[in-house]
Design a protein around this motif. Structure first.
Motif, mmCIF file in Angstrom:
data_model
loop_
_atom_site.group_PDB
_atom_site.id
_atom_site.type_symbol
_atom_site.label_atom_id
_atom_site.label_comp_id
_atom_site.label_asym_id
_atom_site.label_seq_id
_atom_site.Cartn_x
_atom_site.Cartn_y
_atom_site.Cartn_z
ATOM 1 N N GLU A 142 1.692 6.301 -1.556
ATOM 2 C CA GLU A 142 0.706 6.804 -2.511
ATOM 3 C C GLU A 142 0.643 8.325 -2.446
ATOM 4 O O GLU A 142 0.639 9.004 -3.492
ATOM 5 C CB GLU A 142 -0.680 6.212 -2.198
ATOM 6 C CG GLU A 142 -1.751 6.688 -3.177
ATOM 7 C CD GLU A 142 -3.166 6.570 -2.638
ATOM 8 O OE1 GLU A 142 -3.378 5.903 -1.594
ATOM 9 O OE2 GLU A 142 -4.069 7.129 -3.278
ATOM 10 N N ALA A 143 0.642 8.858 -1.249
ATOM 11 C CA ALA A 143 0.547 10.322 -1.106
ATOM 12 C C ALA A 143 1.792 10.997 -1.676
ATOM 13 O O ALA A 143 1.702 12.021 -2.374
ATOM 14 C CB ALA A 143 0.365 10.680 0.365
ATOM 15 N N ALA B 8 0.343 1.982 -6.036
ATOM 16 C CA ALA B 8 0.306 2.354 -4.617
ATOM 17 C C ALA B 8 -1.120 2.583 -4.151
ATOM 18 O O ALA B 8 -1.507 2.195 -3.045
ATOM 19 C CB ALA B 8 1.149 3.604 -4.375
ATOM 20 N N ARG B 9 -1.921 3.191 -5.007
ATOM 21 C CA ARG B 9 -3.313 3.457 -4.612
ATOM 22 C C ARG B 9 -4.068 2.138 -4.438
ATOM 23 O O ARG B 9 -4.834 1.963 -3.502
ATOM 24 C CB ARG B 9 -3.988 4.316 -5.676
ATOM 25 C CG ARG B 9 -5.416 4.697 -5.282
ATOM 26 C CD ARG B 9 -5.978 5.833 -6.107
ATOM 27 N NE ARG B 9 -5.473 5.823 -7.445
ATOM 28 C CZ ARG B 9 -5.592 6.832 -8.296
ATOM 29 N NH1 ARG B 9 -6.198 7.937 -7.929
ATOM 30 N NH2 ARG B 9 -5.107 6.765 -9.503
ATOM 31 N N HIS C 295 2.987 7.395 -13.172
ATOM 32 C CA HIS C 295 1.542 7.130 -13.107
ATOM 33 C C HIS C 295 1.261 5.701 -12.680
ATOM 34 O O HIS C 295 0.422 5.438 -11.811
ATOM 35 C CB HIS C 295 0.911 7.375 -14.480
ATOM 36 C CG HIS C 295 0.332 8.739 -14.643
ATOM 37 N ND1 HIS C 295 -0.766 9.188 -13.948
ATOM 38 C CD2 HIS C 295 0.704 9.752 -15.444
ATOM 39 C CE1 HIS C 295 -1.039 10.442 -14.299
ATOM 40 N NE2 HIS C 295 -0.154 10.800 -15.213
ATOM 41 N N GLY D 296 1.877 10.890 -5.371
ATOM 42 C CA GLY D 296 0.849 11.769 -5.914
ATOM 43 C C GLY D 296 1.392 13.155 -6.206
ATOM 44 O O GLY D 296 0.918 13.847 -7.104
ATOM 45 N N HIS E 25 2.148 5.119 -9.069
ATOM 46 C CA HIS E 25 1.150 5.763 -8.202
ATOM 47 C C HIS E 25 -0.148 4.965 -8.176
ATOM 48 O O HIS E 25 -0.757 4.768 -7.116
ATOM 49 C CB HIS E 25 0.904 7.192 -8.680
ATOM 50 C CG HIS E 25 -0.130 7.909 -7.861
ATOM 51 N ND1 HIS E 25 -1.363 8.287 -8.364
ATOM 52 C CD2 HIS E 25 -0.125 8.291 -6.567
ATOM 53 C CE1 HIS E 25 -2.064 8.883 -7.410
ATOM 54 N NE2 HIS E 25 -1.334 8.896 -6.317
ATOM 55 N N SER E 26 -0.562 4.476 -9.347
ATOM 56 C CA SER E 26 -1.794 3.672 -9.406
ATOM 57 C C SER E 26 -1.624 2.390 -8.599
ATOM 58 O O SER E 26 -2.540 1.950 -7.897
ATOM 59 C CB SER E 26 -2.135 3.315 -10.850
ATOM 60 O OG SER E 26 -2.425 4.474 -11.581
ATOM 61 N N THR F 8 -2.964 0.396 -1.299
ATOM 62 C CA THR F 8 -3.485 1.031 -0.081
ATOM 63 C C THR F 8 -4.815 0.411 0.303
ATOM 64 O O THR F 8 -5.087 0.139 1.471
ATOM 65 C CB THR F 8 -3.637 2.552 -0.287
ATOM 66 O OG1 THR F 8 -2.362 3.109 -0.577
ATOM 67 C CG2 THR F 8 -4.213 3.231 0.946
ATOM 68 N N LYS F 9 -5.657 0.161 -0.705
ATOM 69 C CA LYS F 9 -6.955 -0.485 -0.423
ATOM 70 C C LYS F 9 -6.727 -1.896 0.110
ATOM 71 O O LYS F 9 -7.355 -2.317 1.079
ATOM 72 C CB LYS F 9 -7.778 -0.594 -1.710
ATOM 73 C CG LYS F 9 -8.369 0.702 -2.166
ATOM 74 C CD LYS F 9 -9.348 0.470 -3.319
ATOM 75 C CE LYS F 9 -9.662 1.804 -3.962
ATOM 76 N NZ LYS F 9 -9.780 1.815 -5.362
ATOM 77 N N SER G 261 0.205 3.718 2.221
ATOM 78 C CA SER G 261 -0.600 4.927 2.087
ATOM 79 C C SER G 261 0.296 6.148 1.932
ATOM 80 O O SER G 261 0.027 7.060 1.135
ATOM 81 C CB SER G 261 -1.497 5.043 3.328
ATOM 82 O OG SER G 261 -2.145 6.292 3.353
#
Lengths: 425, 204
Positions: free
Chosen positions: B192-193, B34-35, B28, B196, B31-32, B38-39, B189
Motif C-alpha cells: 500500500e505504501a 491494498a489499503r 488507483h 501510494g 492502491h485502494s 491492510t485493514k 501494508s
C-alpha cells in the motif's frame, strides 16, 4: 466425577520431536545478541490432562556448551511467569516444573507452557490441554420439513463445558436394517444441531443418537426412535390476508391458503392465529381454528393497527397418531380496524370508551340477537351478512354496546349458514 | 536526484505502455485494494493471536522471527530502493504468501477447529493472490521488468513446513502461524505504501 469412557490421551506424554528441519530450529532458537543458536525441548509435548490433575514437566537445553544452562531458565504459563518454587534444577541443562491441581484450559488451542532463557528469549513451548471428558448428550428432538429432510438438535451433557474442543456427531440408521450414517450439515439451527437433507425413508422407524468425543474420551446419547411421518412440520401458511369486515370497527377478517407443499398428502391441518396491537409486544392467540382457511377476529379496538400471523400443524399425515409439529409463524400482516365515527373522550375518534364494563364474547351478543329474532322475526334462518348489517345499524344508532376486550373468537363456518330476513327496526 | 524518482512519469518513456488515464485508474484501484487488505490483514493478525492465547498478542511478546520458507519481512533498506524494485519485491512476497497461509489454515484446523479464523485464512490467501495479480498487471503496464520467478515448489515447501510444525508440536505450529500472519500484514501494508507513491498526488 466426569462421565464417559476415559480416552487414550489422558496423562499421555508424547515422545520428543525428531530432529527439526531448519525452519523450526530457527523458529525456536534464533540467534540473539551474537550468541549461537540455542534451543530446548519440553517434555511432555502437548499433554492432555484431567482438571485437577498434576503435571511434571522438564525443559532440557540443547546447543553449544556455552549456551544457557538450567540455572537461568524459567517458565511461563499463558504468559505469566511461574513462581520459582515450582521449578527445580535437575542437572546442568534441565529445569523441572511441578504443577498441581490444574484448571481447565483457557483456550481450545491449549495453554501455552513456555521455557525461557535468562534473557527472556523463548527456547521451547508445549501446549497443555486440561479439561473433562464429554458427558452424555441428551434431549434429542427432530422434525421433518414436508417429509423431505430431517433436522435434529440436542443438548450437550454438562452444558458442554469440557474446556476442550469436543466434537459432536449425529448418527442415524434404519431401525431393523441398514448401516450407521453420519449427519454432515451441522449448526443449521444452533450450535448443537444437524440437518439431513435427503434420502429418508417413510413408514419405517429411524434410530438416532449423538456421539461426543474429545481428547479425554467419548460419550453417547440414548437412542431416539422415530418415524419421519410422526415429526412432520411444514411451511407457514402463505398468502395471509387481513381485511376489514365492512364498517365493523371491532372486527378483522383473516384469510390464508393451506400450505402447498403438503397438498398431495392426506393430513388434517390445525391452525393457530396470533395478533397484537401495533405498539404492543403481547400477542393474543386464537387456537380453536381447525381445518379452515379463514377466521374473523372480533372484540378489537376501533381505529387500531393490528399485526396478524398464522401457523399450521399438519398432524395425522398418512394416519400418524402423533400430535404434529407447528410450523413457523407466517410473516406478519397488518390491517387496521375502521375508525369510529363517534367522537371519543377528549375528542379522539378512536378512543375506546373508558369505564364501560367489558362484555362477554361475540357469541353472547349473537345469542342475544338470536333471542330477539325468535321473538320478532318470522323466519329462523340467519346469515352473517345480515348480522353484520344489524351490527352496523347498532353502531350508527348510538346504542350502548359492550366492547369485546377478551380473546377473539373464530366463529365456525357451520354456525353461520342460517338465513334470516332483515329486521325492520 | 529528483524527488519524483520512481513516479509515474518515469515509466512513461515507452510508447507501448497503456494510455495514461487507464493506467492511473488501474493504479488507483490497486492502491485502494491494498489499503483495504491492510485493514483485513490487521484484523486477521488480531484474531489469530487471540485464539492462540497469551502470550501471543501481548505487547511484550517477541518470539524469534526468522525467514519462513524463503520469505522474510520487508527489510530496513526496502524504502530506500527504487520504486520499481520495491514493487517487484512486493509482488514476489504476495505470490509467496498464499501457500503459507494455506499451510497455516491446515494447522489451525487442528488447533482451532470450526472457528471463523479458518475462513479468514482462506480469504487472506485469495486476497494476497488478487493483490499480487493486480500489482503484476500494474508493473506490466508500466513496462517494468517482470519479477524473478519464484522456485517452483513454493507450495510444496510451505506444506512441508506445516507438516514439520505439526510434527514438532502445537506451540511451534502456533509460532509458525504468528510469523506468517505477521508477514502477510507487513507485506500488504508495504505494498500500500509503495503504490501510494505511484498515485498522482500521493506522497513522493
Amino acid at each position: 466425577m466426569p462421565a464417559g469412557r476415559p480416552g487414550p490421551a489422558a496423562q499421555s506424554a508424547r515422545r520428543p520431536p525428531p530432529l527439526l528441519p531448519l525452519l523450526l530450529l530457527c523458529v525456536l532458537g534464533a540467534p540473539r545478541g551474537g550468541s549461537g543458536a540455542h534451543t530446548a525441548v519440553i517434555s511432555p509435548q502437548d499433554p492432555t490432562l484431567l482438571i485437577g490433575s498434576s503435571l511434571q514437566a522438564t525443559c532440557s537445553v540443547r546447543g553449544d556448551p556455552q549456551g544457557p544452562t538450567a540455572e537461568g531458565l524459567y517458565w511461563t504459563l499463558n504468559g505469566r511467569r511461574l513462581p520459582p518454587e515450582l521449578s527445580r534444577i535437575l542437572n546442568a541443562s534441565t529445569l523441572a516444573l511441578a504443577l498441581a491441581n490444574l484448571n481447565g484450559s483457557r483456550q481450545q488451542s491449549g495453554d501455552n507452557l513456555v521455557c525461557h532463557a535468562q534473557d527472556g528469549s523463548i527456547l521451547a513451548g508445549s501446549c497443555l490441554y486440561v479439561g473433562l471428558p464429554p458427558e452424555k448428550p441428551f434431549n434429542i428432538s427432530c422434525w421433518s420439513k414436508n417429509m423431505k429432510d430431517l433436522t435434529c438438535r440436542w443438548t450437550p451433557g454438562a452444558h458442554g463445558e469440557t474446556f476442550l474442543h469436543t466434537n459432536y456427531s449425529l448418527k442415524y440408521k434404519l431401525r431393523w436394517y441398514g448401516q450407521d450414517n453420519t449427519c454432515e450439515e451441522y449448526h443449521t439451527v444452533g450450535p448443537h444441531s444437524c440437518h439431513i437433507p435427503k434420502d429418508l425413508a417413510l413408514f419405517t422407524p429411524y434410530e438416532i443418537w449423538v456421539e461426543a468425543t474429545n481428547r479425554l474420551g467419548s460419550a453417547r446419547s440414548d437412542v431416539l426412535t422415530l418415524d419421519i411421518l410422526d415429526v412432520v412440520t411444514t411451511d407457514p401458511p402463505p398468502d395471509v390476508h387481513v381485511s376489514r369486515v365492512g364498517g365493523l370497527e371491532d372486527q378483522l377478517s383473516v384469510r390464508w391458503v393451506s400450505p402447498p407443499a403438503l397438498k398431495d398428502f392426506l393430513f388434517q391441518a390445525k391452525y393457530q392465529i396470533r395478533y397484537r396491537v401495533e405498539d404492543s409486544v403481547d400477542w393474543k392467540v386464537v387456537d380453536d381454528v381447525s381445518n379452515q382457511t379463514s377466521c374473523r377476529l372480533a372484540g378489537l379496538k376501533p381505529g387500531t393497527v393490528y399485526f396478524v400471523q398464522v401457523r399450521c400443524n399438519p398432524f395425522g399425515i398418512y394416519g400418524s397418531k402423533k400430535a404434529g409439529i407447528w410450523s413457523e409463524w407466517s410473516h406478519p400482516t397488518a390491517a387496521s380496524t375502521p375508525r369510529s365515527e363517534r367522537p371519543g373522550p377528549g375528542g379522539g375518534a378512536c378512543e375506546p370508551r373508558g369505564g364501560e364494563p367489558s362484555s362477554g364474547p361475540v357469541r353472547r351478543e349473537l345469542k342475544q340477537f338470536l333471542g330477539w329474532l325468535k321473538k320478532h322475526a318470522y323466519c329462523s334462518n340467519l346469515s352473517f351478512r345480515l348480522y353484520d348489517q344489524w351490527r352496523a345499524w347498532m353502531q350508527k344508532s348510538h346504542k350502548t354496546r359492550n366492547q369485546h376486550r377478551t380473546r377473539g373468537s373464530c366463529p365456525r363456518a357451520d354456525a353461520a349458514r342460517r338465513e334470516v330476513l332483515p329486521d325492520k327496526l | 536526484m529528483s524527488q519524483r524518482e520512481g513516479s509515474l512519469e518515469d515509466f512513461q518513456a515507452d510508447s507501448s505502455i497503456s494510455p495514461l488515464p487507464l493506467l492511473e485508474a488501474k493504479i488507483h484501484q490497486t492502491h485502494s485494494l491494498a489499503r483495504l487488505l491492510t485493514k483485513y490483514a490487521e484484523q486477521l493478525f488480531q484474531e489469530y493471536v487471540q485464539l492462540q492465547g497469551d502470550p501471543f498478542g501481548r505487547p511484550g511478546f517477541s518470539p524469534p522471527r526468522p525467514p519462513v520458507a524463503g520469505l522474510s519481512a520487508p527489510g530496513a533498506g526496502h524504502a530506500g530502493l527504487p520504486l520499481p524494485e520495491r514493487l517487484r519485491l512486493d509482488a514476489g512476497a504476495l505470490a509467496a504468501l498464499p501457500p503459507l497461509l494455506d499451510a497455516v489454515r491446515r494447522l489451525q484446523a487442528e488447533l482451532n477447529p470450526r472457528t471463523a479464523l479458518l475462513r479468514r485464512l482462506e480469504e487472506a490467501a485469495r486476497r494476497a493472490r488478487a493483490l499480487g495479480a493486480a500489482l503484476e498487471a500494474v508493473l506490466a503496464a508500466l513496462g517494468a521488468e517482470p519479477r524473478e520467478p519464484r522456485p517452483e515448489p513454493a507450495a510444496a515447501a510451505a506444506a512441508a513446513a506445516a507438516a514439520a510444525a505439526a510434527a514438532a508440536g502445537a506451540f511451534p505450529a502456533k509460532l509458525l502461524g504468528l510469523r506468517v500472519c505477521g508477514l502477510y500484514r507487513d507485506w500488504v501494508s508495504r505494498t500500500e505504501a509503495d503504490l501510494g507513491q505511484l498515485v498522482p498526488g500521493g506522497p513522493a
